[in-house]
Write an enzyme that holds these catalytic residues in place. Structure first.
Site, PDB file in Angstrom:
ATOM      1  N   ARG A 210      76.464 -21.802  31.766  1.00  0.00           N
ATOM      2  CA  ARG A 210      75.369 -20.759  31.889  1.00  0.00           C
ATOM      3  C   ARG A 210      74.074 -21.209  32.850  1.00  0.00           C
ATOM      4  NH1 ARG A 210      75.640 -20.493  25.817  1.00  0.00           N
ATOM      5  NH2 ARG A 210      77.490 -18.843  25.595  1.00  0.00           N
ATOM      6  N   PHE A 226      83.410  -9.888  29.336  1.00  0.00           N
ATOM      7  CA  PHE A 226      83.551 -10.675  27.817  1.00  0.00           C
ATOM      8  C   PHE A 226      82.312 -11.458  27.630  1.00  0.00           C
ATOM      9  CE2 PHE A 226      87.486 -10.912  30.627  1.00  0.00           C
ATOM     10  CZ  PHE A 226      88.461 -10.151  29.577  1.00  0.00           C
ATOM     11  N   ASP A 248      81.869  -5.724  27.039  1.00  0.00           N
ATOM     12  CA  ASP A 248      82.750  -6.436  25.881  1.00  0.00           C
ATOM     13  C   ASP A 248      83.432  -5.345  25.258  1.00  0.00           C
ATOM     14  OD1 ASP A 248      82.455  -9.235  24.357  1.00  0.00           O
ATOM     15  OD2 ASP A 248      83.549  -7.947  23.141  1.00  0.00           O
ATOM     16  N   SER A 249      84.704  -5.736  24.815  1.00  0.00           N
ATOM     17  CA  SER A 249      85.335  -4.477  24.168  1.00  0.00           C
ATOM     18  C   SER A 249      84.620  -4.234  22.884  1.00  0.00           C
ATOM     19  CB  SER A 249      86.689  -4.693  24.041  1.00  0.00           C
ATOM     20  OG  SER A 249      87.211  -5.812  23.198  1.00  0.00           O
ATOM     21  N   ALA A 275      80.346  -1.121  25.967  1.00  0.00           N
ATOM     22  CA  ALA A 275      81.401  -1.423  25.161  1.00  0.00           C
ATOM     23  C   ALA A 275      82.719  -1.021  25.744  1.00  0.00           C
ATOM     24  CB  ALA A 275      81.043  -1.005  23.813  1.00  0.00           C
ATOM     25  N   ASP A 295      85.263 -14.784  31.265  1.00  0.00           N
ATOM     26  CA  ASP A 295      85.224 -15.632  30.150  1.00  0.00           C
ATOM     27  C   ASP A 295      86.097 -14.871  28.942  1.00  0.00           C
ATOM     28  OD1 ASP A 295      84.934 -17.807  28.487  1.00  0.00           O
ATOM     29  OD2 ASP A 295      83.021 -17.613  27.897  1.00  0.00           O
ATOM     30  N   CYS A 335      89.716 -20.744  27.980  1.00  0.00           N
ATOM     31  CA  CYS A 335      89.403 -21.404  26.860  1.00  0.00           C
ATOM     32  C   CYS A 335      90.671 -21.823  25.903  1.00  0.00           C
ATOM     33  CB  CYS A 335      88.411 -20.973  26.142  1.00  0.00           C
ATOM     34  SG  CYS A 335      88.854 -19.156  25.207  1.00  0.00           S
TER      35      CYS A 335
HETATM   36  N1  SAH Z   1      81.347 -15.207  27.317  1.00  0.00           N
HETATM   37  C1  SAH Z   1      80.966 -15.385  26.085  1.00  0.00           C
HETATM   38  C2  SAH Z   1      82.255 -15.555  25.080  1.00  0.00           C
HETATM   39  C3  SAH Z   1      83.179 -14.656  25.153  1.00  0.00           C
HETATM   40  S1  SAH Z   1      84.411 -14.431  24.052  1.00  0.00           S
HETATM   41  C4  SAH Z   1      79.783 -16.336  25.832  1.00  0.00           C
HETATM   42  O1  SAH Z   1      79.300 -16.862  26.725  1.00  0.00           O
HETATM   43  O2  SAH Z   1      79.405 -16.475  24.571  1.00  0.00           O
HETATM   44  C5  SAH Z   1      85.151 -13.479  24.241  1.00  0.00           C
HETATM   45  C6  SAH Z   1      85.003 -12.111  23.946  1.00  0.00           C
HETATM   46  O3  SAH Z   1      85.961 -11.090  24.808  1.00  0.00           O
HETATM   47  C7  SAH Z   1      84.821 -11.740  22.775  1.00  0.00           C
HETATM   48  O4  SAH Z   1      83.439 -11.391  22.507  1.00  0.00           O
HETATM   49  C8  SAH Z   1      86.070 -10.521  22.551  1.00  0.00           C
HETATM   50  O5  SAH Z   1      85.109  -9.319  21.556  1.00  0.00           O
HETATM   51  C9  SAH Z   1      85.947  -9.765  24.070  1.00  0.00           C
HETATM   52  N2  SAH Z   1      87.234  -9.147  24.238  1.00  0.00           N
HETATM   53  C10 SAH Z   1      88.447  -9.492  23.907  1.00  0.00           C
HETATM   54  N3  SAH Z   1      89.354  -8.727  24.479  1.00  0.00           N
HETATM   55  C11 SAH Z   1      88.377  -7.927  25.324  1.00  0.00           C
HETATM   56  C12 SAH Z   1      89.058  -6.613  26.207  1.00  0.00           C
HETATM   57  N4  SAH Z   1      90.480  -6.421  26.407  1.00  0.00           N
HETATM   58  N5  SAH Z   1      88.098  -6.338  27.099  1.00  0.00           N
HETATM   59  C13 SAH Z   1      86.794  -6.649  26.900  1.00  0.00           C
HETATM   60  N6  SAH Z   1      86.540  -7.561  26.064  1.00  0.00           N
HETATM   61  C14 SAH Z   1      87.209  -8.303  25.258  1.00  0.00           C
END
Ligand code: SAH
Length: 391
Positions: A210, A226, A248-249, A275, A295, A335
């Site tokens: 970050r 994400f 984020d979803s 969302a 991510d 990850c």
């Molecule tokens: N980048 C974040 C961590 C990401 S964790 C950080 O720095 O803290 C992964 C995230 O992806 C979760 O919050 C989850 O809700 C989201 N996610 C999972 N599937 C998804 C999709 N199809 N579309 C959008 N978001 C999604």
């Protein structure tokens, strides 16, 4: 202590200090241990080789020590003191930063245990029945090691323990209970929801990445895909981004991102959060983003899911390559522990080739120093990322 005897030759990996013993390596036991019990392991030649937590499953023993020592509060204190010293050496504990991982399982020679620290609160997760059984002892040891710096220990293992063990998992405080839920990372503040949040409440492992993103943000239009708690978003804003969109979803994640951006940059109109599903959003997006962060959650939780996971990474990155502005910067991550860095890079390579764009690798990223990798346990390497310049 109950004894476990290995099949002939199965001590080889233990001689190289690998901390896992699979069920197939076991010849017999002098008495069946309970799940989570501490056992001693012997070679087929009847020689002592390790001490560890017993568990029913593919990994049957998680080694705690290769020396014949008692696994008691003093053992945990010694291990935790080293872990704490490592974090002090890394320089993650100061006024500007009070958020870090104190214990990273095998990386700190405590297989099955994770502890993240947020200010004066530690959030502890057991990934093995043994660590679950020992939680009260570990909490005492932790308090002795950290002293006044530690006021609360929150135990959170509802989702990390093998549910078949029927342990009556529960989340709750092992110490204290009155907490300020705002923590600080590199001078930025954020709420931690240890109760309902994913993992221990925040993804501590992206701290350094970050910070790097912040350097690239000036004047850019940023898409944080994400976003979860919005970590990358508020760094981008501090770095001088022109606009930042968090996606984020999960609606809960979107609420968290909004709250965290508000905490650092009140009433700042540069930020919007949506969302929505990542693929759907990227399909129809029209904003000319020139800095995109991808991510996603672990696409492959197991080796069997590898092929599909790699396809998923390719599809996702291809969308980003197709849409990002010329001169754009892409931060892309995986990850999944089951996907190694060469496989990930190949998936991104394929995506780049499909899009036909000119792409340069600027940085190769990984997990930070407070998520150390035990040299004898390469499986501990999980986070990898690329920063790309897209012509
Ligand atoms: N980048 C974040 C961590 C990401 S964790 C950080 O720095 O803290 C992964 C995230 O992806 C979760 O919050 C989850 O809700 C989201 N996610 C999972 N599937 C998804 C999709 N199809 N579309 C959008 N978001 C999604």
């Amino acid at each position: 202590m109950k004894r476990i005897f290995l099949k002939r030759g199965k001590e080889e990996s233990l001689k190289r200090f690998h901390p896992w013993i699979f069920s197939g390596a076991i010849q017999h036991m002098n008495e069946e241990p309970e799940e989570g019990e501490v056992v001693e392991v012997f070679t087929s030649e009847n020689e002592y080789i390790a001490t560890g937590h017993f568990q029913i499953g593919s990994i049957m023993i998680r080694v705690l020590s290769f020396n014949r020592e008692a696994i008691d509060q003093s053992f945990y204190e010694r291990r935790l003191a080293i872990a704490f010293d490592v974090r002090r050496s890394i320089g993650v504990i100061d006024g500007e930063n009070n958020t870090y991982r104190l214990v990273h399982g095998e990386g700190d020679n405590l297989s099955g245990l994770v502890i993240d620290v947020y200010g004066n609160t530690a959030v502890m997760q057991a990934h093995s029945v043994g660590m679950h059984r020992e939680r009260a002892v570990i909490a005492k040891a932790l308090k002795n090691v950290m002293g006044e710096e530690l006021k609360n220990i929150f135990y959170k293992s509802e989702t990390t323990l093998p549910f078949k063990a029927e342990l009556g998992q529960e989340n709750g405080f092992l110490l204290g209970g009155e907490t300020d839920d705002v923590a600080i990372e590199n001078g930025l503040r954020f709420h931690v929801d240890w109760l309902k949040g994913q993992k221990t409440g925040f993804f501590v492992d992206q701290r350094d990445n970050r910070k790097l993103l912040e350097r690239y943000a000036k004047g850019r239009k940023v898409l944080n895909m994400f976003c979860y708690t919005g970590g990358f978003s508020f760094y981008a804003m501090r770095g001088g981004a022109e606009l930042v969109h968090s996606v984020d979803s999960s609606q809960k994640a979107i609420d968290l991102s909004r709250a965290n951006v508000e905490l650092n940059f009140p009433n700042d109109a540069r930020h919007e959060a949506y969302a929505e599903d990542a693929f759907r959003f990227m399909e129809k997006m029209e904003t000319p983003y020139d800095l995109i962060i991808l991510d996603p959650p672990a696409f492959a939780k197991h080796k069997d899911a590898l092929r599909n996971a790699l396809k998923g990474y390719t599809r996702l990155n291809r969308k980003a390559f197709e849409k990002i502005q010329p001169g754009g910067i892409l931060f892309t991550f995986s990850c999944s522990q089951a996907v190694n860095k060469d496989q990930f890079r190949a998936a991104v390579f394929t995506a780049a080739a499909q899009s036909g764009r000119n792409v340069r690798i600027l940085h190769q990223l990984h997990q930070p120093a407070d998520h150390p990798i035990n040299i004898y346990h390469p499986e501990g390497e999980y986070l990898k990322g690329l920063v790309l310049y897209v012509e």
